[in-house]
Scaffold this motif. Structure first.
Motif, mmCIF file in Angstrom:
data_model
loop_
_atom_site.group_PDB
_atom_site.id
_atom_site.type_symbol
_atom_site.label_atom_id
_atom_site.label_comp_id
_atom_site.label_asym_id
_atom_site.label_seq_id
_atom_site.Cartn_x
_atom_site.Cartn_y
_atom_site.Cartn_z
ATOM 1 N N LYS A 196 -3.256 10.090 -7.871
ATOM 2 C CA LYS A 196 -3.317 9.361 -6.613
ATOM 3 C C LYS A 196 -2.778 7.955 -6.809
ATOM 4 N N VAL A 197 -1.895 7.538 -5.923
ATOM 5 C CA VAL A 197 -1.262 6.218 -6.015
ATOM 6 C C VAL A 197 -1.899 5.279 -5.003
ATOM 7 N N LEU A 198 -2.368 4.133 -5.486
ATOM 8 C CA LEU A 198 -2.958 3.116 -4.607
ATOM 9 C C LEU A 198 -1.883 2.368 -3.836
ATOM 10 N N PRO A 210 0.832 -1.214 0.000
ATOM 11 C CA PRO A 210 0.000 0.000 0.000
ATOM 12 C C PRO A 210 0.863 1.259 0.000
ATOM 13 N N ALA A 211 0.311 2.330 -0.585
ATOM 14 C CA ALA A 211 1.024 3.604 -0.631
ATOM 15 C C ALA A 211 1.163 4.194 0.761
ATOM 16 N N ALA A 212 2.021 5.200 0.870
ATOM 17 C CA ALA A 212 2.342 5.789 2.174
ATOM 18 C C ALA A 212 1.125 6.409 2.849
ATOM 19 N N ASN A 213 0.139 6.866 2.069
ATOM 20 C CA ASN A 213 -1.039 7.502 2.663
ATOM 21 C C ASN A 213 -2.219 6.555 2.781
ATOM 22 N N ILE A 264 0.890 1.994 -8.768
ATOM 23 C CA ILE A 264 -0.448 1.659 -9.259
ATOM 24 C C ILE A 264 -1.354 2.873 -9.140
ATOM 25 N N VAL A 265 -1.879 3.322 -10.274
ATOM 26 C CA VAL A 265 -2.768 4.479 -10.350
ATOM 27 C C VAL A 265 -4.099 3.998 -10.919
#
Length: 366
Positions: A272-274, A246-249, A282-283
């Motif tokens: 936004k990156v998943l 998962p992305a950092a956010n 992954i976008v």
């Protein structure tokens, strides 16, 4: 002024809530200026801007070499490589007419005009995005390929139908029939995504040259990617090489696994990156057809696509064309844009279709 008891255009130059038409025109022009400077995030990342109808583009990276110099020798010239290919880019005009008559402008509130303007901006963004997707996802048979107005072919990605094959890179040669359009030929598994990414990086495109691999997918398709784990055994016996991270956010989650290395950022160049899988960020976008995943080497002069605009700078971008009343240009004005999207680096992107079939089928994109 008035005549015979009727108000003329000269009397009415404000909306129903008292906002001047000229100020609205100026506001709209400012938003268009900002839009045209930024472009859409997808167009900015996946395309290189050009005003040319075609370009001769080297279809490999790093072919040229230095030789050891001698005191009296003359270096050999850099020769034209057989990987140099002329690629044509399409060009079309698009417009949207709102038909703002003076009576409508006199009775409407400014907020409604601004809402209409915002809807046009969104439609323009969708138009550009769809043309980028069409250029990436459409595999056109050789005999059915488009040509531009100068009769130069508009190529797809490497599709296995050309007499020419992709040039070698880093000592690896590619056989005739090499294609960047493939199917899962069954369930969507981690090994499919491993191959898709490698289908781009094996030609020299990707992080080694300052760009980033981006995996573009519909959210429903991306949800499958979130289940991929290194070592998962595929139906053909192969094993996935990477984990989805998962992305950092990403929202907080429980796991007994330890993440080694940096997580993907929450956004990349406005997208936004998943999360990440191997080298790819992954976008997701709802405008990507379900069941298709695109791996793209983003950014720079090695971008896979060209975004062709008009040769005249004042005709580029989304324009609001004034009506025939110079004093009130918003009357009878309309929007227009001219551009085209075509492939320029045929190996810098690859497409995967999730299907049980062996033959890739291009999606229908409006």
């Amino acid at each position: 002024m008035t005549g015979n008891g009727y108000s003329t255009v000269g009397d009415i130059h404000q909306t129903a809530d008292g906002k001047d038409w000229s100020s609205i025109w100026s506001e709209f022009q400012e938003t268009l200026k900002l839009l045209n400077t930024q472009r859409t995030a997808v167009a900015r990342l996946f395309t290189a801007k050009t005003a040319n109808s075609s370009d001769f583009i080297e279809q490999s990276i790093g072919d040229n070499e230095f030789e050891e110099a001698s005191e009296f020798g003359v270096p050999k010239s850099v020769r034209l490589s057989p990987s140099l290919l002329e690629l044509g880019y399409p060009f079309r005009w698009f417009d949207s007419r709102k038909g703002w008559t003076w009576r409508f402008l006199a009775e409407v509130e400014s907020g409604q005009l601004e809402a209409i303007h915002a809807a046009v901006l969104e439609a323009d963004n969708r138009l550009v995005f769809s043309r980028v997707l069409r250029a990436l996802l459409t595999k056109t048979p050789k005999l059915q390929r488009d040509v531009n107005e100068y009769n130069v072919p508009v190529y797809p990605l490497w599709d296995g139908e050309d007499d020419a094959k992709p040039p070698s890179y880093a000592g690896k040669s590619f056989a005739p029939g090499h294609s960047h359009y493939r199917t899962t030929n069954g369930a969507f598994e981690g090994v499919d995504l491993d191959y898709l990414i490698r289908n781009v990086t094996e030609h020299g495109y990707g992080s080694d040259f300052g760009s980033q691999i981006v995996l573009l997918a519909h959210p429903d398709t991306a949800n499958v990617i979130t289940t991929f784990r290194a070592g998962q055994v595929a139906a053909d016996g192969g094993k996935a090489a990477n984990d989805f991270i998962p992305a950092a956010n990403a929202p907080a989650f429980l796991s007994d696994k330890v993440i080694i290395g940096d997580r993907a950022p929450g956004s990349y160049e406005g997208l936004k990156v998943l999360g990440s899988y191997g080298e790819g960020f992954i976008v997701t976008s709802n405008w990507v057809p379900v069941g298709y995943v695109v791996a793209v080497a983003s950014g720079g002069q090695h971008a896979p696509l060209a975004f062709r605009e008009h040769k005249k700078a004042n005709l580029r971008g989304l324009l609001l064309i004034p009506g025939d009343n110079n004093a009130y240009p918003l009357q009878n004005s309309y929007y227009t844009r001219s551009f085209g999207v075509g492939v320029r680096h045929r190996g810098a992107a690859a497409v995967l279709q999730v299907t049980a079939g062996e033959t890739y089928t291009s999606p229908t994109i409006a």
